[in-house]
Motif scaffolding. Structure first.
Motif, short mmCIF file in Angstrom:
data_model
loop_
_atom_site.label_atom_id
_atom_site.label_comp_id
_atom_site.label_asym_id
_atom_site.label_seq_id
_atom_site.Cartn_x
_atom_site.Cartn_y
_atom_site.Cartn_z
N GLU A 41 -41.77 67.58 73.94
CA GLU A 41 -42.46 67.41 72.66
C GLU A 41 -41.44 67.36 71.52
O GLU A 41 -41.50 66.48 70.67
CB GLU A 41 -43.38 68.61 72.46
CG GLU A 41 -44.74 68.28 71.87
CD GLU A 41 -45.64 69.49 71.97
OE1 GLU A 41 -45.57 70.31 71.03
OE2 GLU A 41 -46.35 69.64 72.98
N ILE A 42 -40.52 68.32 71.54
CA ILE A 42 -39.52 68.38 70.47
C ILE A 42 -38.67 67.11 70.47
O ILE A 42 -38.44 66.48 69.43
CB ILE A 42 -38.61 69.61 70.64
CG1 ILE A 42 -39.44 70.88 70.55
CG2 ILE A 42 -37.52 69.64 69.58
CD1 ILE A 42 -38.68 72.14 70.91
N ALA A 43 -38.21 66.74 71.69
CA ALA A 43 -37.36 65.56 71.78
C ALA A 43 -38.12 64.33 71.27
O ALA A 43 -37.57 63.49 70.56
CB ALA A 43 -36.91 65.34 73.23
N ALA A 45 -40.25 64.21 69.01
CA ALA A 45 -40.37 64.24 67.56
C ALA A 45 -39.07 63.86 66.85
O ALA A 45 -39.11 63.37 65.72
CB ALA A 45 -40.82 65.63 67.11
N VAL A 46 -37.93 64.09 67.50
CA VAL A 46 -36.67 63.87 66.78
C VAL A 46 -35.85 62.67 67.27
O VAL A 46 -34.94 62.25 66.59
CB VAL A 46 -35.76 65.13 66.80
CG1 VAL A 46 -36.44 66.29 66.11
CG2 VAL A 46 -35.38 65.50 68.22
N VAL A 47 -36.17 62.16 68.44
CA VAL A 47 -35.35 61.08 69.00
C VAL A 47 -36.03 59.73 68.86
O VAL A 47 -37.21 59.60 69.18
CB VAL A 47 -35.04 61.35 70.50
CG1 VAL A 47 -34.23 60.21 71.09
CG2 VAL A 47 -34.30 62.66 70.66
N THR A 48 -35.29 58.76 68.37
CA THR A 48 -35.79 57.38 68.43
C THR A 48 -34.78 56.57 69.21
O THR A 48 -33.58 56.68 68.99
CB THR A 48 -35.93 56.78 67.02
OG1 THR A 48 -34.91 57.34 66.19
CG2 THR A 48 -37.29 57.04 66.43
N VAL A 49 -35.27 55.79 70.14
CA VAL A 49 -34.38 55.01 70.99
C VAL A 49 -34.53 53.53 70.69
O VAL A 49 -35.64 52.99 70.69
CB VAL A 49 -34.68 55.27 72.48
CG1 VAL A 49 -33.65 54.55 73.35
CG2 VAL A 49 -34.69 56.75 72.77
N GLU A 50 -33.42 52.91 70.42
CA GLU A 50 -33.44 51.45 70.28
C GLU A 50 -33.33 50.84 71.66
O GLU A 50 -33.06 51.52 72.64
CB GLU A 50 -32.24 51.00 69.44
CG GLU A 50 -32.40 51.23 67.96
CD GLU A 50 -31.14 50.83 67.22
OE1 GLU A 50 -30.18 50.37 67.88
OE2 GLU A 50 -31.12 50.98 66.00
N ASP A 52 -31.65 49.71 74.56
CA ASP A 52 -30.26 50.06 74.86
C ASP A 52 -29.63 49.04 75.80
O ASP A 52 -30.00 48.92 76.95
CB ASP A 52 -30.16 51.47 75.44
CG ASP A 52 -31.16 51.70 76.56
OD1 ASP A 52 -31.20 52.80 77.07
OD2 ASP A 52 -31.87 50.74 76.91
#
Lengths: 466, 270
Positions: A41-43, A45-50, A52
């Motif tokens: 859940e935390i990840a 909320a904070v991670v955006t992945v282009e 790759d």
């Protein structure tokens, strides 16, 4: 009060067991699952992945490196390349270093004469300690420095864990742990270091398995000896005419023989003394990383090379004295050293070796590096380490002692499979805390080496007789 | 020698036994460290192969072996460094994916965080694999609040197109978060400052506590009264309860030993 408290603790145990039994789910698993969900859940909320792209290239390389079709040839090719670079790279600095060091020894020799030191002390220091040290340093340092650097490069780049993964299913079939591939690789550098690195294997059964089979891969101490033998095998007794590529092929073949033995013996042990199912391996594949030059050099030269060399030097100095004393003490006309060699001779002949060779390996227990110098010392009966001769000269000495191609092959086999050095044995004991397994680590390669040598020697005898 | 983290919260402990003594003895026995007056002890935790050793080297200026494979740090390395006149002892713990007692290196890491009562724990995480790495962070947060999360390998993440909102992460976890690329020394300056602040401040926020599913909460509530009755209100009974439910009997056994020792002579011995 305290009795009451004891009572409560007992109640806790009962209660806990009841809750665990009553629960429909495994509480531990559920806790781990909950925590993972929270992490997810935390990840999220904070991670955006282009999209790759880098990752997919890496994946494509991995598909190649880890595939069975390309994986093994690549592994053998890289191993061969490492050996080849070591061979061609080490020759010149070795000769150069030898010259410098022996000049230094000669200078000290003169200095001691000038000081008027007692003759026996003078001889012991110069011919016993210093020449032995000079030999060890000159022969060992260059190949070791090159080998360790290349090895560290591969490690830093991220290739080594992939070797472990590729070899995992082979080790799995041998009922051993895939991480044994890593400890085996460390063993190429130094078997003692390899044994210590077995700590990364979690299951005690698999750890013991990896420890007692570690000495099957030739360490750096044996490497120069194997190198010389391979050169003589390829180029004939005068050591000329063989190409580096062929020598590399022979060396790689010898090493692969050691690797094959590791697998076979692991499997045999897993079926007999160390029964059990292999555990699954969790190994995270690190991304490929560009090696950092400074860190590679520091680690390979300062940490690895220096430590192994220092150890060899510490062992070689006292060993030099002992051998010098053995050579100097004479009963009648012959030295103790020659006498011992003569005693061992009949037995060694059956193995396709001779007494001097066997004695050199026995006296070389402190460190494999000094086997070759001891052997030359016995042959030349000079009671001192000879200077670093060219390969051709060593070849002449050997053929004068009646060596032939069969002897070369047998010595190579025995060099690959014989008792591990004292430091390795000590490491096995320290890590396993068991005399039994230390003994196994000693006997396994010894018996196998003697067995193979015996078979080749007797086989050749039969062949020639018919 | 397990799990005494809760000791920090027990008031009587400080009186009946010099808690510092135990912590010092542990440091001496296990790591041969004797902290000087005013020196802060910092633990470096993290999953394997996230660049913990590189962070270690960057902070201490030492050259410890760093390698590109899991399980490299077998024995914890110890280094000292100074920052703005304050001195730190940094202990590199073995890389672990979690804090349990089932594997030797996990137990070692947990023991240290609990036992040596470090003034701060730096949890190094791999920016590209944040999700998996956060598991360990959440576990550490259950034990201590003096935590600095160091999101390392930021450059690799960037190359892979992974973007991380560090401020948001700090808000969620309620502990300091620093982004670094240790091999190029990026973020190390900030890490040092944050570390200093975390060690020195007395006013530290209560970090995020993960919520568990109803089944777990129910089980905890069933057992919690018993644990509370045994160890009193002052101890972190909830944490202890969860460990017991997990099947870890070791830490409760330890509490029991200590409590009975306390009853008998007013002097506790380990």
């Amino acid at each position: 009060m305290s009795c009451e408290r004891e009572e409560v603790f007992r109640e806790i145990d009962v209660m806990a067991r009841r809750i665990q039994e009553k629960s429909k789910v495994d509480i531990r698993e559920q806790m781990i699952g909950d925590l993972y969900r929270d992490a997810e859940e935390i990840a999220g909320a904070v991670v955006t992945v282009e999209v790759d792209k880098e990752h997919s290239i890496e994946k494509r390389i991995d598909d190649m490196v880890l595939s069975r079709r390309f994986g093994y040839p690549l592994m053998i090719l890289l191993l061969g390349t490492v050996f080849w670079l070591t061979i061609i790279g080490a020759n010149i600095p070795s000769a150069w270093l030898g010259e410098i060091l022996f000049e230094m020894v000669a200078a000290i020799d003169k200095g001691l004469v000038w000081l008027g030191t007692t003759q026996w002390l003078h001889h012991m220091v110069v011919y016993g300690i210093l020449q032995c040290l000079a030999w060890v340093v000159a022969v060992m340092l260059p190949p070791m420095a090159i080998f360790f650097t290349l090895f560290t490069l591969l490690e830093e780049w991220g290739y080594l864990p992939r070797v472990a993964l590729s070899l995992d299913h082979l080790f799995y079939r041998c009922r051993a742990c895939g991480k044994q591939a890593l400890t085996m690789c460390m063993g190429f550098g130094c078997n003692a270091a390899g044994v210590v690195s077995c700590r990364i294997i979690d299951s005690p059964r698999e750890r013991i398995l990896a420890m007692v089979t570690n000495a099957f891969v030739p360490c750096n101490g044996r490497f120069p000896t194997l190198l010389l033998l391979a050169t003589l095998i390829v180029g004939g007794m005068n050591g000329a005419g063989g190409s580096d590529i062929l020598v590399t092929a022979v060396i790689t073949g010898i090493v692969l023989m050691g690797v094959a033995a590791t697998f076979l013996v692991s499997r045999a042990l897993a079926d007999t003394m160390l029964k059990g199912e292999p555990s699954t391996m969790i190994l995270e594949l690190p991304p490929y990383r560009m090696p950092q030059l400074r860190s590679v050099l520091y680690r390979s030269l300062w940490e690895r090379t220096r430590i192994v060399l220092l150890r060899a030097v510490c062992v070689a100095a006292p060993a030099g004295v002992v051998i010098w004393l053995l050579a100097q003490t004479t009963v009648g006309d012959i030295s103790l050293l020659t006498m011992l060699a003569d005693i061992l001779d009949p037995f060694a002949r059956e193995l396709g070796l001779d007494g001097a060779i066997l004695l050199a390996f026995i006296l070389g227990i402190p460190a494999n590096e000094i086997v070759l110098p001891i052997l030359l010392m016995i042959y030349l009966a000079t009671g001192q380490m000879t200077e670093v001769e060219s390969v051709r000269e060593i070849g002449h000495i050997f053929s004068a002692q009646g060596w032939d191609i069969l002897t070369l092959i047998n010595v190579s086999i025995f060099c690959l499979f014989h008792w591990p050095c004292a430091t390795t044995l000590l490491s096995v004991y320290q890590e396993s805390r068991s005399i039994k397994w230390t003994l196994v680590a000693f006997l396994l390669p010894t018996i196998i080496g003697m067995g193979i040598c015996f078979l080749t020697a007797q086989g050749a005898k039969l062949f020639i007789a018919t | 020698m397990a799990l005494m983290c809760w000791l920090r919260s027990i008031e009587w402990w400080g009186e009946c036994v010099a808690g510092e003594d135990i912590c010092r003895r542990y440091l001496k026995d296990a790591f041969d460290i004797t902290p000087n007056e005013g020196e802060f002890i910092v633990a470096l935790a993290g999953n394997p192969n996230v660049g913990k050793s590189t962070i270690f080297n960057a902070l201490t200026g030492m050259d410890q072996h760093t390698g590109n494979w899991a399980g490299k740090t077998v024995v914890g390395a110890v280094g000292r460094f100074e920052w703005i006149g304050v001195r730190f002892i940094l202990v590199d713990l073995p890389g672990t994916y979690s804090l349990g007692t089932r594997r030797a290196e996990e137990a070692a890491a947990r023991d240290f965080i609990c036992f040596a009562k470090p003034d701060a724990v730096i949890v190094v995480v791999d920016a590209s694999r944040l999700e998996r790495n956060l598991f360990l962070v959440l576990q550490v947060l259950e034990i201590t609040k003096r935590v600095v999360v160091c999101v390392n390998l930021m450059d690799e993440a960037k190359e892979n197109g992974v973007m991380i909102d560090l401020l948001r992460l700090e808000d969620i976890l309620r502990v300091s978060v620093v982004g670094t690329t240790a091999k190029r020394q990026e973020g190390i300056y900030e890490l040092r400052n944050v570390l200093l602040r975390t060690c020195q401040t007395d006013d530290i926020r209560t970090p995020r506590r993960s919520r568990y599913s109803a089944v777990i909460e129910e089980a905890v509530n069933d057992l919690l009264p018993y644990i509370k009755r045994a160890v009193g209100e002052t101890v972190d009974a909830r944490w202890l309860t969860m460990r017991r439910l997990e099947g870890d009997t070791e830490c409760l056994r330890r509490v029991r030993e200590m409590l009975s020792a306390q009853k008998e002579g007013g002097q506790c011995e380990l």
